[in-house]
Design a protein around this motif. Structure first.
Motif, mmCIF file in Angstrom:
data_model
loop_
_atom_site.group_PDB
_atom_site.id
_atom_site.type_symbol
_atom_site.label_atom_id
_atom_site.label_comp_id
_atom_site.label_asym_id
_atom_site.label_seq_id
_atom_site.Cartn_x
_atom_site.Cartn_y
_atom_site.Cartn_z
ATOM 1 N N ILE A 87 0.843 -1.204 0.000
ATOM 2 C CA ILE A 87 0.000 0.000 0.000
ATOM 3 C C ILE A 87 0.874 1.248 0.000
ATOM 4 N N GLY A 88 1.943 1.222 0.818
ATOM 5 C CA GLY A 88 2.841 2.371 0.860
ATOM 6 C C GLY A 88 3.507 2.617 -0.473
ATOM 7 N N GLN A 89 3.856 1.514 -1.176
ATOM 8 C CA GLN A 89 4.488 1.656 -2.486
ATOM 9 C C GLN A 89 3.529 2.262 -3.488
ATOM 10 N N VAL A 90 2.257 1.859 -3.478
ATOM 11 C CA VAL A 90 1.260 2.406 -4.395
ATOM 12 C C VAL A 90 1.073 3.895 -4.161
ATOM 13 N N LYS A 91 1.030 4.300 -2.878
ATOM 14 C CA LYS A 91 0.838 5.713 -2.560
ATOM 15 C C LYS A 91 2.012 6.562 -3.030
ATOM 16 N N ALA A 92 3.210 5.954 -3.096
ATOM 17 C CA ALA A 92 4.390 6.719 -3.476
ATOM 18 C C ALA A 92 4.502 6.902 -4.978
ATOM 19 N N GLN A 93 3.725 6.158 -5.738
ATOM 20 C CA GLN A 93 3.835 6.241 -7.186
ATOM 21 C C GLN A 93 3.214 7.536 -7.700
ATOM 22 N N VAL A 94 3.794 8.060 -8.786
ATOM 23 C CA VAL A 94 3.309 9.294 -9.383
ATOM 24 C C VAL A 94 1.991 9.054 -10.107
ATOM 25 N N ASP A 95 1.025 9.943 -9.898
ATOM 26 C CA ASP A 95 -0.242 9.881 -10.624
ATOM 27 C C ASP A 95 -0.021 10.465 -12.012
ATOM 28 N N GLN A 96 0.129 9.592 -13.002
ATOM 29 C CA GLN A 96 0.455 10.043 -14.347
ATOM 30 C C GLN A 96 -0.710 10.768 -15.024
ATOM 31 N N SER A 97 -1.915 10.591 -14.514
ATOM 32 C CA SER A 97 -3.070 11.262 -15.116
ATOM 33 C C SER A 97 -3.246 12.677 -14.590
ATOM 34 N N GLN A 98 -2.521 13.025 -13.530
ATOM 35 C CA GLN A 98 -2.649 14.350 -12.933
ATOM 36 C C GLN A 98 -1.802 15.360 -13.700
ATOM 37 N N THR A 99 -2.414 16.440 -14.140
ATOM 38 C CA THR A 99 -1.697 17.468 -14.891
ATOM 39 C C THR A 99 -0.831 18.298 -13.957
ATOM 40 N N GLY A 100 0.416 18.470 -14.337
ATOM 41 C CA GLY A 100 1.321 19.331 -13.589
ATOM 42 C C GLY A 100 1.409 20.704 -14.226
ATOM 43 N N ALA A 101 2.152 21.597 -13.595
ATOM 44 C CA ALA A 101 2.309 22.952 -14.131
ATOM 45 C C ALA A 101 3.707 23.464 -13.844
ATOM 46 N N TRP A 102 4.326 24.059 -14.858
ATOM 47 C CA TRP A 102 5.637 24.680 -14.726
ATOM 48 C C TRP A 102 5.485 26.173 -14.989
ATOM 49 N N TYR A 103 6.002 26.993 -14.066
ATOM 50 C CA TYR A 103 5.975 28.447 -14.185
ATOM 51 C C TYR A 103 7.418 28.906 -14.356
ATOM 52 N N MET A 104 7.706 29.609 -15.476
ATOM 53 C CA MET A 104 9.096 29.793 -15.875
ATOM 54 C C MET A 104 9.378 31.237 -16.303
ATOM 55 N N TYR A 105 10.572 31.698 -15.943
ATOM 56 C CA TYR A 105 11.079 33.002 -16.379
ATOM 57 C C TYR A 105 12.438 32.790 -17.028
ATOM 58 N N PHE A 106 12.579 33.229 -18.297
ATOM 59 C CA PHE A 106 13.833 33.131 -19.033
ATOM 60 C C PHE A 106 14.369 34.538 -19.303
ATOM 61 N N PHE A 107 15.676 34.715 -19.139
ATOM 62 C CA PHE A 107 16.256 36.027 -19.415
ATOM 63 C C PHE A 107 17.527 35.881 -20.236
ATOM 64 N N ASN A 108 17.813 36.939 -20.990
ATOM 65 C CA ASN A 108 19.011 36.990 -21.829
ATOM 66 C C ASN A 108 19.455 38.446 -21.932
ATOM 67 N N LYS A 109 20.723 38.699 -21.671
ATOM 68 C CA LYS A 109 21.274 40.047 -21.744
ATOM 69 C C LYS A 109 22.583 40.017 -22.510
ATOM 70 N N GLN A 110 22.629 40.750 -23.612
ATOM 71 C CA GLN A 110 23.859 40.905 -24.378
ATOM 72 C C GLN A 110 24.490 42.231 -23.987
ATOM 73 N N PHE A 111 25.740 42.200 -23.499
ATOM 74 C CA PHE A 111 26.400 43.431 -23.085
ATOM 75 C C PHE A 111 26.646 44.334 -24.296
ATOM 76 N N ASP A 112 26.514 45.636 -24.097
ATOM 77 C CA ASP A 112 26.682 46.606 -25.188
ATOM 78 C C ASP A 112 28.086 46.543 -25.774
ATOM 79 N N ASN A 113 28.129 46.516 -27.115
ATOM 80 C CA ASN A 113 29.402 46.524 -27.840
ATOM 81 C C ASN A 113 30.347 45.433 -27.322
ATOM 82 N N ASN A 114 29.801 44.271 -27.092
ATOM 83 C CA ASN A 114 30.569 43.203 -26.484
ATOM 84 C C ASN A 114 30.077 41.860 -27.004
#
Length: 229
Positions: free
Chosen positions: A14-41
């Motif tokens: 029972i403990g092993q079953v509870k530890a398994q990932v629910d593959q039908s459950q939708t997850g969510a990722w919240y993401m911030y991407f940044f990029n900075k090119q230095f001036d004249n560099n």
């Protein structure tokens, strides 16, 4: 005595079953991407912060913080990066268990345009991973990104676009210590989404990503903000 052993075995199952990932459950990722090119560099910085959940929020899958120094060779649009990432991973469900990873990585981004609208980018990444309670190991990653502007020919202000990518992960080693092993194939991610360019250097994106690993296959909603400054 036999009944007691059977009850103990049942509780373990029972403990092993509870530890398994629910593959039908939708997850969510919240993401911030940044990029900075230095001036004249030829140098710059890039990175991302990602808050990943097993569900839509609250059940931590991973908190990933990553940044790197970039370099663009002369007369080239190739972007090279040397970076570092810190990752905190959580267990599925009610468990508060956490594991940490420190990661060094090198990558190359090779963008090019096909026709008047199709924007392709190849990303090659090599990682050196220091995962808690595991032996040092490395991993190769290849991602093909595809962006297609819908109401213009470039990702200009007020442009809507379709976004797709596919990324494959390959482990360099299988032995991770204490008689534990992983497969050469680590995982594959396939993504389909839509984006909007707020203004030059700022865009938002919403999409669906399916991640398939050796053990599970799971869908994730992805909300991302992309910031070039």
């Amino acid at each position: 005595m036999r009944k007691i052993l059977l009850l103990l075995l049942l509780f373990l199952m029972i403990g092993q079953v509870k530890a398994q990932v629910d593959q039908s459950q939708t997850g969510a990722w919240y993401m911030y991407f940044f990029n900075k090119q230095f001036d004249n560099n030829q140098f710059g910085i890039q990175g991302d912060v990602q808050y990943r959940n097993w569900n839509l929020g609250g059940d931590l899958e991973q908190l990933l913080i990553r940044t790197g120094l970039t370099y663009t060779p002369e007369k080239s649009n190739v972007l090279l990066t040397l970076g570092y990432a810190n990752i905190t991973s959580g267990a599925f469900g009610e468990s508060d268990n956490r594991t940490s990873e420190n990661r060094i990585y090198q990558e190359a981004l090779l963008p090019h345009k096909v026709g008047s609208r199709i924007l392709l980018t190849h990303r090659f990444r090599y990682e050196q991973r220091f995962v808690e309670d595991q032996d040092f190991r490395t991993r190769y990653r290849y991602n093909l990104f595809l962006n297609i502007p819908l109401n213009s020919e470039a990702l200009d202000k007020n442009t809507f676009y379709a976004a797709l990518y596919n990324e494959i992960f390959i482990n360099s080693q299988t032995d991770i210590g204490d008689n534990r092993e992983v497969q050469i194939f680590d995982r594959n991610r396939t993504y389909l989404g839509a984006g909007y360019v707020i203004k030059q250097g700022m865009r938002v994106q919403l999409g669906w990503m399916h991640q398939e690993s050796v053990n599970i296959g799971k869908g994730q909603l992805q909300f991302s903000f992309h910031h070039n400054f």
